[in-house]
Design a protein around this motif. Sequence first.
Motif, PDB file in Angstrom:
ATOM      1  N   CYS A 114       0.830  -1.210   0.000  1.00  0.00           N
ATOM      2  CA  CYS A 114       0.000   0.000   0.000  1.00  0.00           C
ATOM      3  C   CYS A 114       0.864   1.259   0.000  1.00  0.00           C
ATOM      4  O   CYS A 114       0.503   2.276  -0.596  1.00  0.00           O
ATOM      5  N   ARG A 115       2.025   1.185   0.663  1.00  0.00           N
ATOM      6  CA  ARG A 115       2.932   2.343   0.651  1.00  0.00           C
ATOM      7  C   ARG A 115       3.444   2.596  -0.766  1.00  0.00           C
ATOM      8  O   ARG A 115       3.491   3.742  -1.223  1.00  0.00           O
ATOM      9  N   ALA A 116       3.814   1.532  -1.448  1.00  0.00           N
ATOM     10  CA  ALA A 116       4.274   1.685  -2.827  1.00  0.00           C
ATOM     11  C   ALA A 116       3.158   2.235  -3.717  1.00  0.00           C
ATOM     12  O   ALA A 116       3.384   3.107  -4.565  1.00  0.00           O
ATOM     13  N   ALA A 117       1.929   1.733  -3.510  1.00  0.00           N
ATOM     14  CA  ALA A 117       0.787   2.206  -4.296  1.00  0.00           C
ATOM     15  C   ALA A 117       0.500   3.677  -4.002  1.00  0.00           C
ATOM     16  O   ALA A 117       0.189   4.455  -4.910  1.00  0.00           O
ATOM     17  N   PHE A 118       0.610   4.078  -2.731  1.00  0.00           N
ATOM     18  CA  PHE A 118       0.380   5.475  -2.356  1.00  0.00           C
ATOM     19  C   PHE A 118       1.385   6.394  -3.060  1.00  0.00           C
ATOM     20  O   PHE A 118       1.015   7.426  -3.629  1.00  0.00           O
ATOM     21  N   LEU A 119       2.658   6.023  -3.029  1.00  0.00           N
ATOM     22  CA  LEU A 119       3.682   6.852  -3.669  1.00  0.00           C
ATOM     23  C   LEU A 119       3.509   6.864  -5.189  1.00  0.00           C
ATOM     24  O   LEU A 119       3.795   7.871  -5.848  1.00  0.00           O
ATOM     25  N   ARG A 120       3.024   5.742  -5.740  1.00  0.00           N
ATOM     26  CA  ARG A 120       2.745   5.709  -7.176  1.00  0.00           C
ATOM     27  C   ARG A 120       1.658   6.731  -7.516  1.00  0.00           C
ATOM     28  O   ARG A 120       1.782   7.495  -8.469  1.00  0.00           O
ATOM     29  N   GLY A 121       0.581   6.745  -6.729  1.00  0.00           N
ATOM     30  CA  GLY A 121      -0.489   7.715  -6.965  1.00  0.00           C
ATOM     31  C   GLY A 121      -0.009   9.139  -6.791  1.00  0.00           C
ATOM     32  O   GLY A 121      -0.376  10.034  -7.567  1.00  0.00           O
ATOM     33  N   ALA A 122       0.838   9.376  -5.778  1.00  0.00           N
ATOM     34  CA  ALA A 122       1.375  10.720  -5.547  1.00  0.00           C
ATOM     35  C   ALA A 122       2.194  11.179  -6.748  1.00  0.00           C
ATOM     36  O   ALA A 122       2.106  12.337  -7.181  1.00  0.00           O
ATOM     37  N   PHE A 123       3.006  10.265  -7.295  1.00  0.00           N
ATOM     38  CA  PHE A 123       3.825  10.646  -8.452  1.00  0.00           C
ATOM     39  C   PHE A 123       2.946  10.884  -9.678  1.00  0.00           C
ATOM     40  O   PHE A 123       3.185  11.828 -10.445  1.00  0.00           O
ATOM     41  N   LEU A 124       1.960  10.031  -9.899  1.00  0.00           N
ATOM     42  CA  LEU A 124       1.094  10.205 -11.061  1.00  0.00           C
ATOM     43  C   LEU A 124       0.385  11.552 -11.030  1.00  0.00           C
ATOM     44  O   LEU A 124       0.206  12.192 -12.071  1.00  0.00           O
ATOM     45  N   ALA A 125      -0.018  12.001  -9.844  1.00  0.00           N
ATOM     46  CA  ALA A 125      -0.782  13.244  -9.748  1.00  0.00           C
ATOM     47  C   ALA A 125       0.105  14.477  -9.591  1.00  0.00           C
ATOM     48  O   ALA A 125      -0.208  15.534 -10.140  1.00  0.00           O
ATOM     49  N   GLY A 126       1.199  14.347  -8.828  1.00  0.00           N
ATOM     50  CA  GLY A 126       1.990  15.542  -8.526  1.00  0.00           C
ATOM     51  C   GLY A 126       3.479  15.357  -8.700  1.00  0.00           C
ATOM     52  O   GLY A 126       4.259  16.098  -8.086  1.00  0.00           O
ATOM     53  N   GLY A 127       3.879  14.396  -9.527  1.00  0.00           N
ATOM     54  CA  GLY A 127       5.301  14.112  -9.671  1.00  0.00           C
ATOM     55  C   GLY A 127       5.834  14.435 -11.052  1.00  0.00           C
ATOM     56  O   GLY A 127       5.092  14.545 -12.030  1.00  0.00           O
ATOM     57  N   SER A 128       7.154  14.573 -11.115  1.00  0.00           N
ATOM     58  CA  SER A 128       7.839  14.761 -12.396  1.00  0.00           C
ATOM     59  C   SER A 128       9.258  14.237 -12.249  1.00  0.00           C
ATOM     60  O   SER A 128       9.789  14.131 -11.135  1.00  0.00           O
ATOM     61  N   VAL A 129       9.867  13.908 -13.379  1.00  0.00           N
ATOM     62  CA  VAL A 129      11.242  13.406 -13.370  1.00  0.00           C
ATOM     63  C   VAL A 129      11.925  13.879 -14.646  1.00  0.00           C
ATOM     64  O   VAL A 129      11.324  13.900 -15.723  1.00  0.00           O
ATOM     65  N   THR A 130      13.182  14.288 -14.508  1.00  0.00           N
ATOM     66  CA  THR A 130      13.962  14.780 -15.635  1.00  0.00           C
ATOM     67  C   THR A 130      14.517  13.608 -16.444  1.00  0.00           C
ATOM     68  O   THR A 130      14.805  12.549 -15.895  1.00  0.00           O
ATOM     69  N   ASP A 131      14.650  13.815 -17.737  1.00  0.00           N
ATOM     70  CA  ASP A 131      15.302  12.832 -18.593  1.00  0.00           C
ATOM     71  C   ASP A 131      16.714  12.595 -18.059  1.00  0.00           C
ATOM     72  O   ASP A 131      17.504  13.544 -17.958  1.00  0.00           O
ATOM     73  N   PRO A 132      17.063  11.363 -17.689  1.00  0.00           N
ATOM     74  CA  PRO A 132      18.382  11.115 -17.079  1.00  0.00           C
ATOM     75  C   PRO A 132      19.551  11.409 -18.001  1.00  0.00           C
ATOM     76  O   PRO A 132      20.686  11.548 -17.537  1.00  0.00           O
ATOM     77  N   ARG A 133      19.320  11.540 -19.301  1.00  0.00           N
ATOM     78  CA  ARG A 133      20.401  11.911 -20.212  1.00  0.00           C
ATOM     79  C   ARG A 133      20.740  13.390 -20.092  1.00  0.00           C
ATOM     80  O   ARG A 133      21.794  13.827 -20.562  1.00  0.00           O
ATOM     81  N   LYS A 134      19.852  14.152 -19.452  1.00  0.00           N
ATOM     82  CA  LYS A 134      20.087  15.585 -19.275  1.00  0.00           C
ATOM     83  C   LYS A 134      20.422  15.949 -17.832  1.00  0.00           C
ATOM     84  O   LYS A 134      21.029  16.987 -17.571  1.00  0.00           O
ATOM     85  N   GLY A 135      19.996  15.130 -16.887  1.00  0.00           N
ATOM     86  CA  GLY A 135      20.255  15.423 -15.479  1.00  0.00           C
ATOM     87  C   GLY A 135      19.450  14.491 -14.593  1.00  0.00           C
ATOM     88  O   GLY A 135      18.649  13.686 -15.081  1.00  0.00           O
TER      89      GLY A 135
END
Length: 295
Positions: A114-135
């Motif tokens: 459930c913790r993993a699922a919660f963090l998944r939902g948090a990222f889907l709604a309010g998360g972002s990640v940079t392209d690792p080739r740029k940073g």
Amino acid sequence: MSFAGDVKTELCRAPLSRRCCAQAEAYGVLLYCNTFTGAEARVVTESASFAQRLPALFRKAFKLSFDRLPQGEGKQVFAVTDPAKLAIIRQAFGVDPKALALHLNFAVVEESCCRAAFLRGAFLAGGSVTDPRKGYHLELATSHHSVGREVLALMRELDQDPRTAQRKGNTVIYFKQSDQIEDFLTCVGAPVAAMEVMNAKLERDLRGKVNRRVNCDAANLDKAVEAAMSQVEAIRRLEKAGTLVTLPDKLREVAALRLAHPEDTLAQLAERCDPPITKSALNHRLRKLVELGKE
């Protein structure tokens, strides 16, 4: 599609098999979405995969549908405004409608799945990640400051060590290290994206090593050329002063070889001696010539 979009697409492939995990994921979505108040829950997204997953997620978690669905292209808006539906959601998470601030109900995320699922939902709604080739940068942003602090504590219980900051009224939890981003993506269900981060880091490290090796070789070559020029100049001075012919045979042999082959390395020049000598012995004789030339 951007790397962040690819990550969200991968996360949306996770099956909605257990209701407890669906509720935990929906909880993460609500605490990190655009609006979650006593009057409305509104999720805005540009991810087509997330937009497709949301209705199924809320049906699984609460057995209810959205009152507002996306219209047209671009940003897609989902909303629940029916007081009865909002009451079901609040009851599922123990949310007090009279409370001034939202808090994370840790009872909802007791199980590791459930913790993993919660963090998944948090990222889907309010998360972002940079392209690792740029940073390297991954973040979760919420307008609920208490939630931000409590999620930070939750992540540290999972042996994750993000940083936190305040930005434009939001509490932001973020990672700047590639290995931490890999661990987070693996935890929430995006191992393919985590592998891409790892591969990008390996490629960057390899490229850095190659560049350092090339720069080192170039620097060594410059030093060798500079040393050879100084040796030739010293020999020319000795020759002009008439001193060269008075030197021992070994020194005169090395001097003649250096003048004849100014571009040779020490190893190549040492092989030309008769008989061949070691690079150390050759270097010693050349240093002697340079010292005599200075005198």
